[in-house]
Write an enzyme that holds these catalytic residues in place. Structure first.
Site, mmCIF file in Angstrom:
data_model
loop_
_atom_site.group_PDB
_atom_site.id
_atom_site.type_symbol
_atom_site.label_atom_id
_atom_site.label_comp_id
_atom_site.label_asym_id
_atom_site.label_seq_id
_atom_site.Cartn_x
_atom_site.Cartn_y
_atom_site.Cartn_z
ATOM 1 N N GLU A 3 43.414 58.898 -87.772
ATOM 2 C CA GLU A 3 43.111 60.102 -88.543
ATOM 3 C C GLU A 3 41.795 60.707 -88.087
ATOM 4 O O GLU A 3 41.124 60.194 -87.189
ATOM 5 C CB GLU A 3 43.119 59.762 -90.031
ATOM 6 C CG GLU A 3 44.431 59.132 -90.461
ATOM 7 C CD GLU A 3 44.671 59.143 -91.957
ATOM 8 O OE1 GLU A 3 44.034 59.941 -92.681
ATOM 9 O OE2 GLU A 3 45.514 58.345 -92.410
ATOM 10 N N LYS A 51 42.609 65.934 -85.156
ATOM 11 C CA LYS A 51 42.992 64.695 -84.478
ATOM 12 C C LYS A 51 42.981 64.853 -82.958
ATOM 13 O O LYS A 51 43.497 63.995 -82.243
ATOM 14 C CB LYS A 51 44.388 64.263 -84.945
ATOM 15 C CG LYS A 51 44.480 63.978 -86.445
ATOM 16 C CD LYS A 51 45.881 63.544 -86.817
ATOM 17 C CE LYS A 51 46.002 63.312 -88.316
ATOM 18 N NZ LYS A 51 47.359 62.852 -88.706
#
Length: 284
Positions: A3, A51
């Site tokens: 993440e 990301k």
């Protein structure tokens, strides 16, 4: 999939190792990139965008990578790097300065583009929860994006076009903290509720980015760091009801979400209600 907090830490490590230094070796094992010669160019900086990783290089180039599910950038001292690394089948990129070498393993995406065209790769992303420019306006744009999503709020939060950097861990922890059911349609939530969800997501991700062990509880001890993610079959830390896990939708590849049915408004529509053992348990 890593993440935004993990990707942010990766960018920090790459920047510390390579930033401001000339590239002495570059080996890009990717279609159409294998002949690219980056030697002699300085690394300007390495930054994250949601990301995604953007490695900006002197001469107006950006090496873009995405880790997907299993990718990583590993940093090794150049002087002690063993030749065997270059024979690894998982190696997708190698970028070396005189003192440190970055090894891109199992990368999901790799692109080399003019820096002025980075938006071709990341321009679709919503406001970055960990971006330098995150402010009230960024939060407001994310709320506006969510208000028109006629899908479950969990799915809307995972859509990187709404806000960038959130994955299944922080989506689940955010919704638990705000006592919102994962399957509630995003557009059915009022602006105030959505604002609190976005603020909570930003807070959790921002707190986590400086630690290798993610934590929403304040504890980083094994098994104590999260409220619901990965805790199906175990008692909710708030009410004692067993935490559950269920797919977000009916599709074969739909992601799952961990939640507490008591704290978050009941069983989800994809949850059959059967007892669930704790993850990793072999007890009947």
């Amino acid at each position: 999939m890593p993440e935004g907090d993990t990707v942010w830490r990766t960018a920090q490590r790459l920047d510390a190792a390579l930033g401001g230094k000339p590239i002495v070796v570059a080996d890009l094992r990717w279609p159409d990139l294998s002949t690219a010669d980056l030697r002699g160019r300085d690394t300007i900086e390495v930054v994250s965008r949601g990301k995604h990783l953007l490695h900006r290089i002197d001469g107006g180039l950006t090496l873009h990578s995405h880790l997907r599910m299993e990718g990583q950038w590993r940093i090794e001292a150049t002087a002690t790097l063993k030749p065997g690394w270059q024979r690894l089948p998982d190696l997708r990129a190698l970028v070396a300065a005189a003192d440190w070498t970055a090894l891109g393993l199992r990368l999901g995406e790799l692109d080399l583009v003019p820096t002025m065209r980075e938006s071709d790769l990341v321009g679709h992303l919503g406001p970055d929860l960990l971006g330098l420019g995150w402010d009230a306006a960024s939060a407001g744009r994310s709320v506006a994006n969510l208000r028109v999503c006629a899908v479950p709020i969990a799915e809307a939060l995972l859509d990187q076009r709404n806000l960038a950097g959130l994955g299944t861990i922080w989506m689940a922890e955010t919704l638990f903290a705000e006592r919102v059911g994962p399957w509630v349609v995003a557009a059915d939530l009022d602006e105030g509720r959505l604002s609190r969800i976005v603020d909570r997501a930003h807070l959790l991700l921002d707190q986590s980015r400086r630690h290798a062990v993610p934590s929403s509880t304040g504890s980083r001890r094994r098994g104590e760091s999260l409220y619901v993610h990965g805790r199906s079959g175990r008692p909710c830390r708030r009410c004692g009801t067993p935490v559950r896990v269920a797919p977000l939708g009916a599709g074969l590849h739909d992601r799952v979400v961990f939640y507490c049915p008591t704290c978050q408004g009941g069983l989800g529509p994809t949850d059959d209600g059967r007892p669930q053992r704790p993850l990793g348990s072999r007890d009947p």
